[in-house]
Every structure is written in structure tokens, then in C-alpha cells.
Design an enzyme around this catalytic site. Structure first.
Site, PDB file in Angstrom:
ATOM      1  N   THR A 181       3.376  63.755 -12.247  1.00 25.00           N
ATOM      2  CA  THR A 181       2.929  64.855 -11.105  1.00 25.00           C
ATOM      3  C   THR A 181       3.955  64.101  -9.549  1.00 25.00           C
ATOM      4  O   THR A 181       4.254  63.473  -9.736  1.00 25.00           O
ATOM      5  CB  THR A 181       1.311  64.155 -10.697  1.00 25.00           C
ATOM      6  OG1 THR A 181       1.629  62.968 -10.535  1.00 25.00           O
ATOM      7  CG2 THR A 181       1.089  64.396 -12.260  1.00 25.00           C
ATOM      8  N   GLY A 182       3.676  65.081  -8.928  1.00 27.48           N
ATOM      9  CA  GLY A 182       4.588  65.032  -7.580  1.00 27.48           C
ATOM     10  C   GLY A 182       5.631  64.839  -8.150  1.00 27.48           C
ATOM     11  O   GLY A 182       6.190  64.093  -7.471  1.00 27.48           O
ATOM     12  N   SER A 183       6.719  66.211  -8.913  1.00 24.60           N
ATOM     13  CA  SER A 183       7.950  65.109  -9.555  1.00 24.60           C
ATOM     14  C   SER A 183       8.813  66.240  -8.918  1.00 24.60           C
ATOM     15  O   SER A 183      10.313  66.127  -9.387  1.00 24.60           O
ATOM     16  CB  SER A 183       7.889  64.992 -10.761  1.00 24.60           C
ATOM     17  OG  SER A 183       7.322  66.524 -11.344  1.00 24.60           O
ATOM     18  N   THR A 184       9.083  66.995  -7.750  1.00 21.85           N
ATOM     19  CA  THR A 184       9.902  68.196  -7.230  1.00 21.85           C
ATOM     20  C   THR A 184      11.217  66.787  -6.173  1.00 21.85           C
ATOM     21  O   THR A 184      12.183  67.431  -6.538  1.00 21.85           O
ATOM     22  CB  THR A 184      10.063  69.340  -6.562  1.00 21.85           C
ATOM     23  OG1 THR A 184       8.973  68.109  -5.586  1.00 21.85           O
ATOM     24  CG2 THR A 184       8.816  69.368  -7.486  1.00 21.85           C
ATOM     25  N   GLY A 194      12.013  62.769  -5.088  1.00 20.91           N
ATOM     26  CA  GLY A 194      12.100  60.721  -4.920  1.00 20.91           C
ATOM     27  C   GLY A 194      12.182  60.392  -6.140  1.00 20.91           C
ATOM     28  O   GLY A 194      12.625  60.844  -6.905  1.00 20.91           O
ATOM     29  N   ILE A 195      10.752  60.221  -5.789  1.00 27.58           N
ATOM     30  CA  ILE A 195      10.825  59.066  -7.087  1.00 27.58           C
ATOM     31  C   ILE A 195      10.429  59.486  -7.929  1.00 27.58           C
ATOM     32  O   ILE A 195      10.991  59.780  -9.418  1.00 27.58           O
ATOM     33  CB  ILE A 195       9.490  57.570  -7.016  1.00 27.58           C
ATOM     34  CG1 ILE A 195       9.793  56.536  -6.024  1.00 27.58           C
ATOM     35  CG2 ILE A 195       9.116  57.204  -8.655  1.00 27.58           C
ATOM     36  CD1 ILE A 195       8.715  55.699  -4.950  1.00 27.58           C
ATOM     37  N   GLY A 196       9.016  60.903  -8.304  1.00 25.32           N
ATOM     38  CA  GLY A 196       9.085  61.598  -9.176  1.00 25.32           C
ATOM     39  C   GLY A 196      10.230  61.722  -9.647  1.00 25.32           C
ATOM     40  O   GLY A 196      10.414  61.994 -11.136  1.00 25.32           O
ATOM     41  N   SER A 244       1.702  51.242  -5.715  1.00 24.15           N
ATOM     42  CA  SER A 244       2.877  50.239  -4.381  1.00 24.15           C
ATOM     43  C   SER A 244       2.654  48.987  -4.204  1.00 24.15           C
ATOM     44  O   SER A 244       1.449  48.513  -4.044  1.00 24.15           O
ATOM     45  CB  SER A 244       2.087  51.508  -3.236  1.00 24.15           C
ATOM     46  OG  SER A 244       2.558  50.728  -1.977  1.00 24.15           O
ATOM     47  N   TYR A 269      -3.368  54.083   2.984  1.00 20.78           N
ATOM     48  CA  TYR A 269      -3.135  54.300   2.337  1.00 20.78           C
ATOM     49  C   TYR A 269      -2.950  53.340   1.160  1.00 20.78           C
ATOM     50  O   TYR A 269      -2.970  52.901   0.018  1.00 20.78           O
ATOM     51  CB  TYR A 269      -1.086  54.829   2.641  1.00 20.78           C
ATOM     52  CG  TYR A 269      -0.028  54.584   1.432  1.00 20.78           C
ATOM     53  CD1 TYR A 269      -0.302  55.871   0.204  1.00 20.78           C
ATOM     54  CD2 TYR A 269       0.079  53.161   1.426  1.00 20.78           C
ATOM     55  CE1 TYR A 269       1.560  55.374  -0.471  1.00 20.78           C
ATOM     56  CE2 TYR A 269       0.984  53.214   0.139  1.00 20.78           C
ATOM     57  CZ  TYR A 269       1.763  54.068  -0.599  1.00 20.78           C
ATOM     58  OH  TYR A 269       2.447  54.187  -1.247  1.00 20.78           O
TER      59      TYR A 269
END
Length: 264
Positions: A13-16, A18-20, A141, A154
Site C-alpha cells: 500500500t502507498g507504493s508510488t 519512497g519506501i513503498g 517507525s 505520528y
């Protein structure tokens, strides 16, 4: 050690970016079919294109859905009905003085950073347990353990993920499914670059800005630099593999020694 994920299907998820995006590439290179997820169809297709440019053999599926909502989670399930590896990477972050965080912002951080991962786990875990194999991971994190004063909302959400991970690991006990959280340390992404420049002098070149940020805001890092996304992805790929079959219910650190503890 050869990490072969051929025949496995993953959703990150959220992989467009950075880390994803690094996790997508790592899983694809290990042979998995990988769902690339984001809210915007254009950005998802661009991310798929970048990954294929780096790994031409990659088997990728565009999963355009806002998985922070029930409707988006349902669309992800429609695009990938069966998933062997679920990597809950979606998350938001940002600095805010503690007394200025509104009720709405507290709710937003919980819903996107925590509830979205819980919802997808509920959707995919039963299929994994029925098939006798599965890997569920939550990208947490160092802020889960060392709550940063400048973004406690966060930190709260990442602490919650550690509890969620441990709890679902117990729900999956004895099924062949492992559930873990990954404690990522300060990582070099585009979003983090912007965050760093919110806290240090914007006129500094990136190399100096990074060092100033680590020195002032993350002095306990033993790595003394930001972690590269690929370094986070390497651990995720291992935890996704058959070789990690005895690692479950854990909070596994790839934090550059940031958390000052022998155990998480």
C-alpha cells in the site's frame, strides 16, 4: 541465501514513491507478482513504469484505490482477490506542536496510519490462513518507540501498529501465516527531504541539511545518516520469504541503531 518469491502475490500500500516503491521493486525482483497502490491512476501507472524500467521482468498490477477508506479497500480486494504478502506501508507524517494537533488531525492519523492497515488485514488474513501461507507486515517507525516531540500524533499511530501486529500474529498462530512490524529508522525519501527542510535552514545544500537534521533531531542514530529505502525493502523481502517462517509477532528493526535498546 536465495529469496525466491515466485508464485506469490503481494500488495504494497502507498507504493508510488519512497519506501513503498523500493519494496515493490525488491519483491518483484525476488519473483513476486506485486500490486502497486496509490490514489491517483496517473501516479500509479508512472510508478509501475519506473519499476518495470528497473526490473523488466517485473509482474506488476496497478491497484488504484484509496485504501484509507472502506470503499478503497474494497477496490483493492477486487483488483487482487488473493494476496500472499500484504505490506501495510501507507502512512502520513508531518510536524505539528503537540498542543496544536486538532481532534480531526488525531483521527486522520489514526484512520490512515492504523485503521487502513487493520481493515486490509481483516480482508486478506482469512485467505492466507486457509491456504496455509501468508506474510503480513506493518511498516512502523522508530517514532513508535522514541516518540518525537514535534509529531506525537505520528508516533502514536506507529506505536499502535506494533500492538496491531502482535495481536494479529496471535490471531494467525499455528496457521503458517506470519505477522510482523518493521521498525524503520529515519529514511531518505522525497517526503522526508521536505520534512527535513521544515526543521533546518532551507538554504543548506542537501548533504549539509541531512547532517544538521541528524545532529539536531536524531543524534542517537548509530548510522549517522538517513537510511536508503532499498535498505528497508531488503528486510521486507526477507520477512516475505520462506526463510523467515519462524519470525512472527516481532517488531524487527532496520533503524540504523536509532532506538537505544537491545530489544525493540
Amino acid at each position: 541465501m536465495e529469496l525466491n518469491l515466485a508464485g506469490r502475490t503481494a500488495l504494497v500500500t502507498g507504493s508510488t514513491q519512497g519506501i513503498g516503491a523500493a519494496i515493490v521493486l525488491g519483491l518483484a525482483r525476488a519473483g513476486a507478482r506485486v500490486g502497486v497502490n496509490g490514489r491517483d491512476a496517473r501516479r500509479v501507472e508512472e510508478a509501475v513504469g519506473r519499476a518495470r524500467a528497473e526490473a523488466p521482468q517485473a509482474d506488476l498490477v496497478a491497484v488504484t484505490a484509496d485504501v484509507g477508506t472502506e470503499e478503497g479497500a474494497a477496490r483493492a480486494l477486487e483488483a487482487l482477490p488473493e494476496v500472499d504478502i500484504l505490506v501495510n506501508n501507507l502512512g502520513i507524517f508531518g510536524a505539528r506542536p503537540a498542543l496544536e494537533i486538532s481532534d480531526d488531525e488525531w483521527r486522520r492519523y489514526f484512520e490512515i496510519n492504523v485503521l487502513a492497515a487493520v481493515r486490509l488485514t481483516r480482508l486478506y488474513l482469512p485467505g492466507m490462513t486457509d491456504r496455509g501461507f501468508g506474510r503480513v507486515q506493518y511498516i512502523a517507525s522508530d517514532s513508535a518507540v522514541a516518540i518525537p516531540a514535534e509529531m506525537i500524533h505520528y508516533g502514536m499511530s506507529k506505536t499502535a501498529l506494533l500492538a496491531v501486529s502482535r495481536g494479529f500474529a496471535k490471531a494467525a498462530a499455528g496457521t503458517g501465516v506470519t505477522v510482523n512490524s518493521v521498525i524503520a529508522g529515519p529514511t531518505h525519501t522525497g517526503g522526508v527531504e521536505e520534512f527535513v527542510y521544515e526543521l533546518v535552514d532551507r538554504d543548506l545544500p542537501w548533504g549539509e541539511a541531512q547532517r544538521a537534521f541528524m545532529r539536531e533531531y536524531r543524534p542517537q542514530s548509530l548510522l549517522q545518516r538517513l537510511i536508503e529505502p532499498e535498505e528497508i525493502a531488503n528486510l521486507v523481502v526477507y520477512l516475505s520469504s520462506e526463510q523467515a517462517s519462524a519470525t512472527t509477532g516481532g517488531a524487527v528493526r532496520v533503524d540504523g541503531g536509532y532506538v537505544d535498546s537491545i530489544l525493540p
